[in-house]
Enzyme design. Structure first.
Site, PDB file in Angstrom:
ATOM      1  N   LYS A 181     -29.884  33.021  19.105  1.00  0.00           N
ATOM      2  CA  LYS A 181     -29.731  31.809  18.750  1.00  0.00           C
ATOM      3  C   LYS A 181     -31.089  30.951  19.197  1.00  0.00           C
ATOM      4  CE  LYS A 181     -26.686  30.007  15.941  1.00  0.00           C
ATOM      5  NZ  LYS A 181     -25.717  30.679  14.824  1.00  0.00           N
TER       6      LYS A 181
HETATM    7  P1  NAD Z   1     -24.862  22.905   7.170  1.00  0.00           P
HETATM    8  O1  NAD Z   1     -26.122  22.012   7.911  1.00  0.00           O
HETATM    9  O2  NAD Z   1     -25.159  23.529   5.800  1.00  0.00           O
HETATM   10  O3  NAD Z   1     -23.516  22.153   6.833  1.00  0.00           O
HETATM   11  C1  NAD Z   1     -23.082  21.409   8.002  1.00  0.00           C
HETATM   12  C2  NAD Z   1     -22.126  20.160   7.463  1.00  0.00           C
HETATM   13  O4  NAD Z   1     -21.178  19.704   8.502  1.00  0.00           O
HETATM   14  C3  NAD Z   1     -22.684  19.317   6.638  1.00  0.00           C
HETATM   15  O5  NAD Z   1     -22.221  18.985   5.149  1.00  0.00           O
HETATM   16  C4  NAD Z   1     -22.597  18.054   7.563  1.00  0.00           C
HETATM   17  O6  NAD Z   1     -22.577  16.744   7.087  1.00  0.00           O
HETATM   18  C5  NAD Z   1     -21.295  18.381   7.998  1.00  0.00           C
HETATM   19  N1  NAD Z   1     -20.976  17.772   9.469  1.00  0.00           N
HETATM   20  C6  NAD Z   1     -21.713  17.592  10.625  1.00  0.00           C
HETATM   21  N2  NAD Z   1     -21.195  16.832  11.432  1.00  0.00           N
HETATM   22  C7  NAD Z   1     -19.862  16.708  11.092  1.00  0.00           C
HETATM   23  C8  NAD Z   1     -18.647  15.864  11.421  1.00  0.00           C
HETATM   24  N3  NAD Z   1     -18.547  15.203  12.628  1.00  0.00           N
HETATM   25  N4  NAD Z   1     -17.638  15.849  10.581  1.00  0.00           N
HETATM   26  C9  NAD Z   1     -17.489  16.293   9.484  1.00  0.00           C
HETATM   27  N5  NAD Z   1     -18.710  16.889   8.915  1.00  0.00           N
HETATM   28  C10 NAD Z   1     -19.746  17.307   9.728  1.00  0.00           C
HETATM   29  O7  NAD Z   1     -24.622  24.090   8.289  1.00  0.00           O
HETATM   30  P2  NAD Z   1     -23.785  25.382   7.940  1.00  0.00           P
HETATM   31  O8  NAD Z   1     -24.804  26.459   7.543  1.00  0.00           O
HETATM   32  O9  NAD Z   1     -22.956  25.152   6.849  1.00  0.00           O
HETATM   33  O10 NAD Z   1     -23.123  25.630   9.230  1.00  0.00           O
HETATM   34  C11 NAD Z   1     -22.006  24.818   9.586  1.00  0.00           C
HETATM   35  C12 NAD Z   1     -21.112  25.759  10.808  1.00  0.00           C
HETATM   36  O11 NAD Z   1     -21.035  27.086  10.192  1.00  0.00           O
HETATM   37  C13 NAD Z   1     -22.122  25.791  12.009  1.00  0.00           C
HETATM   38  O12 NAD Z   1     -20.954  25.891  13.161  1.00  0.00           O
HETATM   39  C14 NAD Z   1     -22.775  27.130  11.843  1.00  0.00           C
HETATM   40  O13 NAD Z   1     -23.058  27.641  13.377  1.00  0.00           O
HETATM   41  C15 NAD Z   1     -21.394  27.950  11.252  1.00  0.00           C
HETATM   42  N6  NAD Z   1     -22.192  29.226  10.602  1.00  0.00           N
HETATM   43  C16 NAD Z   1     -23.004  29.267   9.609  1.00  0.00           C
HETATM   44  C17 NAD Z   1     -23.376  30.489   9.125  1.00  0.00           C
HETATM   45  C18 NAD Z   1     -24.788  30.279   7.960  1.00  0.00           C
HETATM   46  O14 NAD Z   1     -24.608  31.360   7.345  1.00  0.00           O
HETATM   47  N7  NAD Z   1     -24.944  29.096   7.777  1.00  0.00           N
HETATM   48  C19 NAD Z   1     -22.847  31.456   9.541  1.00  0.00           C
HETATM   49  C20 NAD Z   1     -22.032  31.633  10.466  1.00  0.00           C
HETATM   50  C21 NAD Z   1     -21.564  30.366  11.109  1.00  0.00           C
END
Ligand code: NAD
Length: 423
Positions: free
Chosen positions: A113
């Site tokens: 990461k």
């Molecule tokens: P992103 O940046 O696209 O979206 C994150 C979202 O969470 C945004 O809408 C943001 O406004 C919201 N957010 C942040 N703080 C918040 C809070 N306190 N309350 C409510 N909403 C809040 O990120 P993502 O890629 O969607 O990742 C989200 C999660 O999924 C992370 O934990 C990431 O590690 C995990 N993840 C992502 C992927 C991927 O392919 N993108 C894969 C596996 C896991």
């Protein structure tokens, strides 16, 4: 260094949380103590300083990290996060979870990461590009298509990956398609990658409902976080007939008991970059969203949102961890006692890394698949991982998390034992 003074979302040290989970699994499955001592540490971690020229001429210096947890099963793989609260220990925890995720799904990667402590929402595109390119240059010797392959995570996306791909390729003197995944389609991205994490989560929920003899029809869902993972998951649930009554992002939490028009919310978020201002739902407190009466709660934002403090008030019967680490170990125990089924992160959000693996394979072969091929292969992998986890959960009466981690950790432990410790 650029410092940001605000309250972190991290109440506990995530690396301690990840190690507690590992210890619990090691005890349950009798994994050799000396192997646990290897697995609970990260193989390598670099901290880099990233001087960046800001638009007003000032020089800001950000701190960046890249951590490789374990490479016993293959090159390491993992996203890059831009967030004010990013710390080295958060990145270490996320790298460890990536190792387990790749092992559970049987894809030949270890875990890694990366992250930069910065406030991307307060930065211009030019500033983000210069910071990203400098970060990529600083870690150029740590990453590589056969070494460590980054991808998007919170606040990074296909455009960020394009900058890293270009920076790395310029350094090497030729295009290196396998250096990052989650790239734009025009430069070697994979069809289906953008939706992959949510599609995988959706498949995991579908399989759970089958086991419980339930269907999507009339299922009541709440999704926290409306970014890449949360917005597509809400859309897939809605398309299958579920009623999504609550959604949120970092700006606002919204509730409508009759169900939110998810396609309209999706379009609003794409156009405005925030859910704020979206009509057709009432604003509620962010903490209240998690406690809404529903069947399925999908935390898809950040870690540690379900803790010992609020676990007893969660009313959902199924939790789908779209985010990494949203439930703390203490909360896990409370939910377990209350019979709440938690679909663990390493299974529920593994779709992203699985299709990243497909993108890497396609890039290395310079041969690209149809979207239907991508989706059906993803379905097969998630369904298999789910089934293996479910069988162990039933056979040994273990929570799904312990079963999933048990399978994964044993696979990594076996790979480490077979290879032997060098020299
Ligand atoms: P992103 O940046 O696209 O979206 C994150 C979202 O969470 C945004 O809408 C943001 O406004 C919201 N957010 C942040 N703080 C918040 C809070 N306190 N309350 C409510 N909403 C809040 O990120 P993502 O890629 O969607 O990742 C989200 C999660 O999924 C992370 O934990 C990431 O590690 C995990 N993840 C992502 C992927 C991927 O392919 N993108 C894969 C596996 C896991």
């Amino acid at each position: 260094m650029a410092t940001v003074t605000r309250e972190s979302h991290l109440k506990e040290n995530p690396y301690d949380v990840a190690r507690t989970q590992l210890r619990r699994v090691a005890d349950t499955f009798g994994i050799d103590e000396s192997l646990v001592r290897v697995l609970e540490r990260c193989k390598k971690g670099v901290v880099v300083s990233i001087p960046t020229r800001m638009d007003d001429g000032r020089m800001e210096v950000f701190e960046g990290y890249r951590v490789q947890h374990n490479v016993a099963r293959g090159p390491s793989k993992g996203g890059i996060r831009y967030h004010p609260d990013v710390t080295l220990d958060e990145v270490r925890a996320l790298a460890m979870w990536m190792t387990w995720k790749c092992a559970l799904t049987g894809i030949p990667f270890g875990g890694a990461k990366g992250g930069i402590a910065c406030d991307p929402k307060a930065m211009s595109k030019g500033e983000l590009e210069r910071m990203t390119r400098r970060y990529a240059s600083e870690i150029v010797n740590e990453i590589g298509p056969e070494v460590d392959i980054p991808a998007p995570d919170v606040n990074t996306n296909a455009e960020t990956m394009a900058w890293i791909f270009d920076t790395y390729s310029m350094n090497k003197g030729h295009p290196v398609l396998g250096i990052v995944t989650g790239k734009p389609l025009d430069i070697g991205g994979s069809l289906g990658r953008e939706e992959a994490t949510s599609r995988g989560a959706f498949f995991a929920v579908r399989e759970t409902l089958k086991k419980l003899d339930r269907s999507f029809d009339g299922l009541i869902g709440v999704v926290q976080g409306f970014g890449n993972v949360g917005s597509y998951l809400a859309l897939f649930l809605h398309e299958q007939g579920a009623k999504v009554i609550g959604i949120s992002d970092s700006a606002v939490a919204l509730h409508n008991e009759k169900g939110i028009d998810i396609p309209a919310a999706f379009a609003w978020k794409r156009e405005h970059g925030t859910l704020r201002g979206f009509s057709g739902a009432e604003e509620i407190d962010a903490a209240e969203l998690l406690e809404l009466d529903c069947d399925l709660l999908a935390p898809c934002a950040l870690e540690q949102v379900i803790t010992a403090e609020n676990a007893a008030r969660i009313r959902a019967t199924i939790i789908c961890e779209g985010a990494n680490g949203p439930v703390t170990p203490e909360a896990d125990e409370i939910l377990e006692q209350r019979g709440v089924l938690v679909l663990p992160d390493i299974l529920a959000n593994a779709g992203g890394v699985v299709v990243s693996y497909f993108e890497w394979v396609q890039g290395l072969q310079q041969y690209f698949w149809s979207e239907q091929e991508v989706d059906s292969r993803l379905d097969a992998i998630i369904t298999r991982a789910f089934e293996e986890t479910w069988q162990l959960h039933e056979k040994r009466e273990l929570p799904l998390r312990v079963a999933a981690y048990g399978l994964a950790v044993q696979r990594v432990a076996n790979a480490t034992t077979i290879r032997g410790i060098y020299p």
